[in-house]
Design a protein around this motif. Structure first.
Motif, PDB file in Angstrom:
ATOM      1  N   ILE A 124      -9.813 -27.197   4.017  1.00 25.16           N
ATOM      2  CA  ILE A 124      -8.971 -26.055   4.376  1.00 25.16           C
ATOM      3  C   ILE A 124      -9.907 -24.898   4.694  1.00 25.16           C
ATOM      4  O   ILE A 124     -10.784 -24.555   3.889  1.00 25.16           O
ATOM      5  CB  ILE A 124      -8.051 -25.653   3.215  1.00 25.16           C
ATOM      6  CG1 ILE A 124      -7.093 -26.783   2.851  1.00 25.16           C
ATOM      7  CG2 ILE A 124      -7.269 -24.376   3.551  1.00 25.16           C
ATOM      8  CD1 ILE A 124      -6.341 -26.554   1.543  1.00 25.16           C
ATOM      9  N   LEU A 125      -9.746 -24.278   5.858  1.00 28.34           N
ATOM     10  CA  LEU A 125     -10.482 -23.065   6.204  1.00 28.34           C
ATOM     11  C   LEU A 125      -9.659 -21.880   5.723  1.00 28.34           C
ATOM     12  O   LEU A 125      -8.580 -21.607   6.236  1.00 28.34           O
ATOM     13  CB  LEU A 125     -10.717 -22.986   7.715  1.00 28.34           C
ATOM     14  CG  LEU A 125     -11.485 -24.153   8.345  1.00 28.34           C
ATOM     15  CD1 LEU A 125     -11.674 -23.904   9.843  1.00 28.34           C
ATOM     16  CD2 LEU A 125     -12.826 -24.385   7.661  1.00 28.34           C
ATOM     17  N   ASP A 126     -10.184 -21.200   4.720  1.00 28.70           N
ATOM     18  CA  ASP A 126      -9.459 -20.121   4.044  1.00 28.70           C
ATOM     19  C   ASP A 126     -10.010 -18.767   4.501  1.00 28.70           C
ATOM     20  O   ASP A 126     -11.177 -18.459   4.234  1.00 28.70           O
ATOM     21  CB  ASP A 126      -9.619 -20.308   2.525  1.00 28.70           C
ATOM     22  CG  ASP A 126      -9.442 -19.029   1.732  1.00 28.70           C
ATOM     23  OD1 ASP A 126      -8.558 -18.226   2.086  1.00 28.70           O
ATOM     24  OD2 ASP A 126     -10.197 -18.840   0.748  1.00 28.70           O
ATOM     25  N   HIS A 127      -9.183 -17.972   5.185  1.00 24.09           N
ATOM     26  CA  HIS A 127      -9.596 -16.622   5.579  1.00 24.09           C
ATOM     27  C   HIS A 127      -9.548 -15.761   4.326  1.00 24.09           C
ATOM     28  O   HIS A 127      -8.542 -15.150   3.995  1.00 24.09           O
ATOM     29  CB  HIS A 127      -8.690 -16.070   6.676  1.00 24.09           C
ATOM     30  CG  HIS A 127      -9.365 -15.043   7.520  1.00 24.09           C
ATOM     31  ND1 HIS A 127      -8.806 -14.527   8.662  1.00 24.09           N
ATOM     32  CD2 HIS A 127     -10.578 -14.430   7.407  1.00 24.09           C
ATOM     33  CE1 HIS A 127      -9.625 -13.644   9.213  1.00 24.09           C
ATOM     34  NE2 HIS A 127     -10.706 -13.566   8.452  1.00 24.09           N
ATOM     35  N   HIS A 128     -10.675 -15.731   3.639  1.00 21.26           N
ATOM     36  CA  HIS A 128     -10.772 -15.182   2.290  1.00 21.26           C
ATOM     37  C   HIS A 128     -11.051 -13.692   2.282  1.00 21.26           C
ATOM     38  O   HIS A 128     -10.677 -12.980   1.345  1.00 21.26           O
ATOM     39  CB  HIS A 128     -11.909 -15.920   1.566  1.00 21.26           C
ATOM     40  CG  HIS A 128     -11.798 -15.977   0.085  1.00 21.26           C
ATOM     41  ND1 HIS A 128     -10.888 -16.779  -0.572  1.00 21.26           N
ATOM     42  CD2 HIS A 128     -12.496 -15.338  -0.894  1.00 21.26           C
ATOM     43  CE1 HIS A 128     -11.037 -16.641  -1.883  1.00 21.26           C
ATOM     44  NE2 HIS A 128     -11.998 -15.758  -2.106  1.00 21.26           N
ATOM     45  N   ALA A 129     -11.745 -13.223   3.316  1.00 23.30           N
ATOM     46  CA  ALA A 129     -12.144 -11.816   3.402  1.00 23.30           C
ATOM     47  C   ALA A 129     -11.789 -11.310   4.794  1.00 23.30           C
ATOM     48  O   ALA A 129     -12.403 -11.703   5.785  1.00 23.30           O
ATOM     49  CB  ALA A 129     -13.640 -11.669   3.138  1.00 23.30           C
ATOM     50  N   LEU A 130     -10.797 -10.465   4.868  1.00 22.48           N
ATOM     51  CA  LEU A 130     -10.180 -10.064   6.131  1.00 22.48           C
ATOM     52  C   LEU A 130     -10.792  -8.790   6.699  1.00 22.48           C
ATOM     53  O   LEU A 130     -11.329  -7.967   5.946  1.00 22.48           O
ATOM     54  CB  LEU A 130      -8.682  -9.861   5.932  1.00 22.48           C
ATOM     55  CG  LEU A 130      -7.775 -11.100   5.885  1.00 22.48           C
ATOM     56  CD1 LEU A 130      -7.733 -11.774   7.246  1.00 22.48           C
ATOM     57  CD2 LEU A 130      -8.161 -12.072   4.799  1.00 22.48           C
ATOM     58  N   PRO A 131     -10.715  -8.596   8.005  1.00 22.24           N
ATOM     59  CA  PRO A 131     -11.206  -7.344   8.588  1.00 22.24           C
ATOM     60  C   PRO A 131     -10.462  -6.144   8.008  1.00 22.24           C
ATOM     61  O   PRO A 131      -9.236  -6.161   7.882  1.00 22.24           O
ATOM     62  CB  PRO A 131     -10.929  -7.500  10.085  1.00 22.24           C
ATOM     63  CG  PRO A 131      -9.937  -8.614  10.195  1.00 22.24           C
ATOM     64  CD  PRO A 131     -10.178  -9.504   9.029  1.00 22.24           C
ATOM     65  N   SER A 180      -6.140 -27.671   7.753  1.00 22.96           N
ATOM     66  CA  SER A 180      -5.320 -26.481   7.541  1.00 22.96           C
ATOM     67  C   SER A 180      -6.163 -25.220   7.671  1.00 22.96           C
ATOM     68  O   SER A 180      -7.367 -25.222   7.372  1.00 22.96           O
ATOM     69  CB  SER A 180      -4.682 -26.528   6.142  1.00 22.96           C
ATOM     70  OG  SER A 180      -3.898 -25.386   5.901  1.00 22.96           O
ATOM     71  N   ILE A 181      -5.516 -24.149   8.118  1.00 22.51           N
ATOM     72  CA  ILE A 181      -6.114 -22.823   8.138  1.00 22.51           C
ATOM     73  C   ILE A 181      -5.219 -21.892   7.336  1.00 22.51           C
ATOM     74  O   ILE A 181      -4.008 -21.819   7.579  1.00 22.51           O
ATOM     75  CB  ILE A 181      -6.278 -22.284   9.568  1.00 22.51           C
ATOM     76  CG1 ILE A 181      -7.154 -23.228  10.399  1.00 22.51           C
ATOM     77  CG2 ILE A 181      -6.885 -20.879   9.550  1.00 22.51           C
ATOM     78  CD1 ILE A 181      -7.317 -22.794  11.844  1.00 22.51           C
ATOM     79  N   GLU A 182      -5.810 -21.211   6.361  1.00 18.95           N
ATOM     80  CA  GLU A 182      -5.062 -20.271   5.524  1.00 18.95           C
ATOM     81  C   GLU A 182      -5.192 -18.866   6.094  1.00 18.95           C
ATOM     82  O   GLU A 182      -6.301 -18.394   6.352  1.00 18.95           O
ATOM     83  CB  GLU A 182      -5.553 -20.317   4.080  1.00 18.95           C
ATOM     84  CG  GLU A 182      -4.743 -19.430   3.142  1.00 18.95           C
ATOM     85  CD  GLU A 182      -4.944 -19.748   1.673  1.00 18.95           C
ATOM     86  OE1 GLU A 182      -4.187 -19.211   0.845  1.00 18.95           O
ATOM     87  OE2 GLU A 182      -5.862 -20.546   1.346  1.00 18.95           O
ATOM     88  N   ALA A 183      -4.073 -18.175   6.247  1.00 18.93           N
ATOM     89  CA  ALA A 183      -4.042 -16.905   6.966  1.00 18.93           C
ATOM     90  C   ALA A 183      -4.715 -15.775   6.210  1.00 18.93           C
ATOM     91  O   ALA A 183      -5.541 -15.048   6.768  1.00 18.93           O
ATOM     92  CB  ALA A 183      -2.597 -16.522   7.286  1.00 18.93           C
ATOM     93  N   VAL A 184      -4.355 -15.585   4.940  1.00 17.89           N
ATOM     94  CA  VAL A 184      -4.858 -14.451   4.166  1.00 17.89           C
ATOM     95  C   VAL A 184      -4.953 -14.862   2.698  1.00 17.89           C
ATOM     96  O   VAL A 184      -3.945 -15.219   2.088  1.00 17.89           O
ATOM     97  CB  VAL A 184      -3.935 -13.217   4.276  1.00 17.89           C
ATOM     98  CG1 VAL A 184      -4.511 -12.047   3.471  1.00 17.89           C
ATOM     99  CG2 VAL A 184      -3.728 -12.799   5.721  1.00 17.89           C
ATOM    100  N   ASN A 185      -6.140 -14.762   2.141  1.00 18.79           N
ATOM    101  CA  ASN A 185      -6.291 -14.982   0.707  1.00 18.79           C
ATOM    102  C   ASN A 185      -5.855 -13.740  -0.062  1.00 18.79           C
ATOM    103  O   ASN A 185      -6.324 -12.630   0.200  1.00 18.79           O
ATOM    104  CB  ASN A 185      -7.750 -15.287   0.371  1.00 18.79           C
ATOM    105  CG  ASN A 185      -8.000 -15.376  -1.118  1.00 18.79           C
ATOM    106  OD1 ASN A 185      -7.535 -16.301  -1.782  1.00 18.79           O
ATOM    107  ND2 ASN A 185      -8.706 -14.390  -1.667  1.00 18.79           N
TER     108      ASN A 185
END
Length: 478
Positions: A146-153, A203-208
């Motif tokens: 799973i690619l987790d977008h853990h740290a967002l802009p 899977s791609i996770e949108a926002v951690n």
């Protein structure tokens, strides 16, 4: 080359529980502190790298942002060494030996380097090559990702190392940063389908872990819908079927960026809305650059039938609706095609149960999170973060029970992903690994070597039907 989209967005509820290409039950670990470094997990290495420790992580070199700002000339070299040594083939072998079938990979937006404003934002470069390397190793081992977008802009949560920048200035929930996150999504969705090294990504996770108070996350519901549309737009161009959306004619180009450019130019409707089109357009030059850098020829010449036959749709993934309060948007409303939901549960920060063994076991053995989410359409659910950490001095005997009880609770859902695969073993780290490292917990016998088994499958029998309250507790700085 002209084509039109005939759009009727029909959300097929039967598809929401479908996840192809992954195990029926997820037994996973996070690859934390690899491509998003959290200094608390490797305190000695962080000091050796040149970082600092302080009680307020915003006041010293405690994050990637602060490190890159302090050491602009050496940051890339220093972090490349960390990336190369923190997660290795030896770790992959350990995952296989432990029966792990899934990893969740925390990523920062800065892994797509073109998204970083180098005048005001400071992060190491080169992570995308390390991600490709690690995914190739995982795929060879048969482990899903799973690619987790853990740290967002703009940072999605205040005062947290896991966002890459420890600050109280939270700006993710703005049009500009939602847009940058959508560009990131377009890039990752494309790589997941066209880079063979990304073949294990499902899977791609949108926002951690967004802010829990929905009043503080304006526009988040619209972002969720646009996130799904961006993923599905990429798949439409690749010839992958999307429920309720059809192309009226075939694409004439096998160059993905050319086909995507045509889709942007010739479609204007509720699916290819302004935000989606803008994100896809911004992704085109980034994909050309990354395709050349990582030597991904399929970005420039892909075979539609091969892509379609290789895998189905990616699973779009969100923190569950019950993560937030104050009338949050329901991510189930954004679903188009397969979608999964993530919940995190930590007892060590308070607010879940009284700080004693009986209270912990009563709470976890009676948790109704899976059922509460399912009632709101948030299924399938997996628990993407949890640990053996406690607010009291836990005995080895208790940790065996605590591991079993949590696994039993989370196995009611699609499965679980432990935080973390490992932490540093050092004098400075002390006993940290005992409750935060999956590898260490297996060695100590808290976890069974087969993750589907239990030391005591009846551990919860004496605690069932006890009144408890279960609240979502975010992972805080340790």
């Amino acid at each position: 080359m002209l084509f039109l989209l005939t759009i009727t967005i029909l959300l097929c509820s039967s598809l929401r529980g479908v996840i192809a290409g992954i195990p029926d039950k997820i037994y996973g670990v996070n690859l934390g502190s690899w491509l998003v470094l959290e200094a608390w997990m490797l305190p000695q290495e962080w000091l050796d790298m040149g970082g600092e420790q302080c009680s307020d992580c915003s006041q010293c070199i405690a994050t990637e942002f602060a490190f890159a700002q302090a050491y602009p000339d050496t940051v890339d070299e220093v972090f490349n060494k960390h990336w190369s040594t923190w997660f290795t083939q030896g770790d992959v072998n350990k995952l296989v030996d432990a029966g792990i079938n899934t990893v969740r990979i925390p990523l920062g937006y800065w892994i797509v380097e073109a998204l970083v404003d180098r005048e005001t934002e400071f992060y190491p470069r080169g992570g995308i090559r390390q991600l490709q390397r690690g995914l190739k190793q995982l795929q060879a081992a048969g482990i899903h990702a799973i690619l987790d977008h853990h740290a967002l802009p703009g940072v999605q949560t205040a005062g947290q190392m896991f966002t890459g920048r420890c600050t109280s200035d939270v700006e993710f929930y703005t049009d500009a940063n939602y847009q940058r996150a959508l560009v990131w999504t377009a890039v990752m969705a494309t790589l997941a389908h066209l880079d063979p090294s990304f073949g294990s990504v499902f899977s791609i996770e949108a926002v951690n872990e967004p802010i829990m108070d929905a009043n503080q996350t304006p526009g988040y519901g619209d972002f969720q819908k646009n996130f799904v549309k961006v993923v599905r737009a990429v798949e439409l161009v690749l010839g992958i079927p999307v429920p309720g959306v059809e192309l009226s004619s075939r694409l004439a180009s096998s160059n993905f960026t050319s086909a995507l450019t045509t889709a942007i130019a010739t479609n204007s409707n509720g699916f290819f809305n302004a935000e989606v089109k803008s994100a896809l357009k911004a992704a085109v030059p980034i994909l050309i650059e990354i395709g050349n850098e990582l030597s991904i020829p399929t970005i420039f010449d892909f075979n539609m039938a091969a892509v379609r036959n290789q895998r189905g749709s990616l699973v779009t993934n969100f923190m569950d609706v019950n993560w937030q309060h104050n009338n949050p948007s329901n991510p189930a409303d954004a679903a188009i095609g397969p979608q999964g939901y993530d919940n995190h549960l930590y007892y060590s920060f308070g607010g879940v149960a009284d700080a004693n063994p009986d209270a912990y076991l009563k709470s976890i053995c009676n948790t109704n999170r899976v059922q509460a989410d399912a009632a709101l359409g948030n299924t399938p659910l997996w628990f993407g973060e949890w640990a053996l950490s406690t607010q009291f001095n836990a005995s080895d005997e208790f940790l065996v029970k605590w591991a079993d009880a949590q696994k039993l609770a989370y196995s009611q859902s699609r499965g679980w992903i432990f935080w973390n695969f490992k932490v540093e073993i050092s004098k400075l780290a002390g006993d940290l690994a005992r409750q935060w490292s999956y590898f260490e917990a297996v060695e100590r016998g808290y976890f069974t070597k087969d993750p589907s088994k239990f030391n005591d499958p009846h551990v919860c029998d004496a605690y069932k039907n006890t009144s408890t309250t279960n609240k979502a507790i975010t992972k805080q700085d340790r």
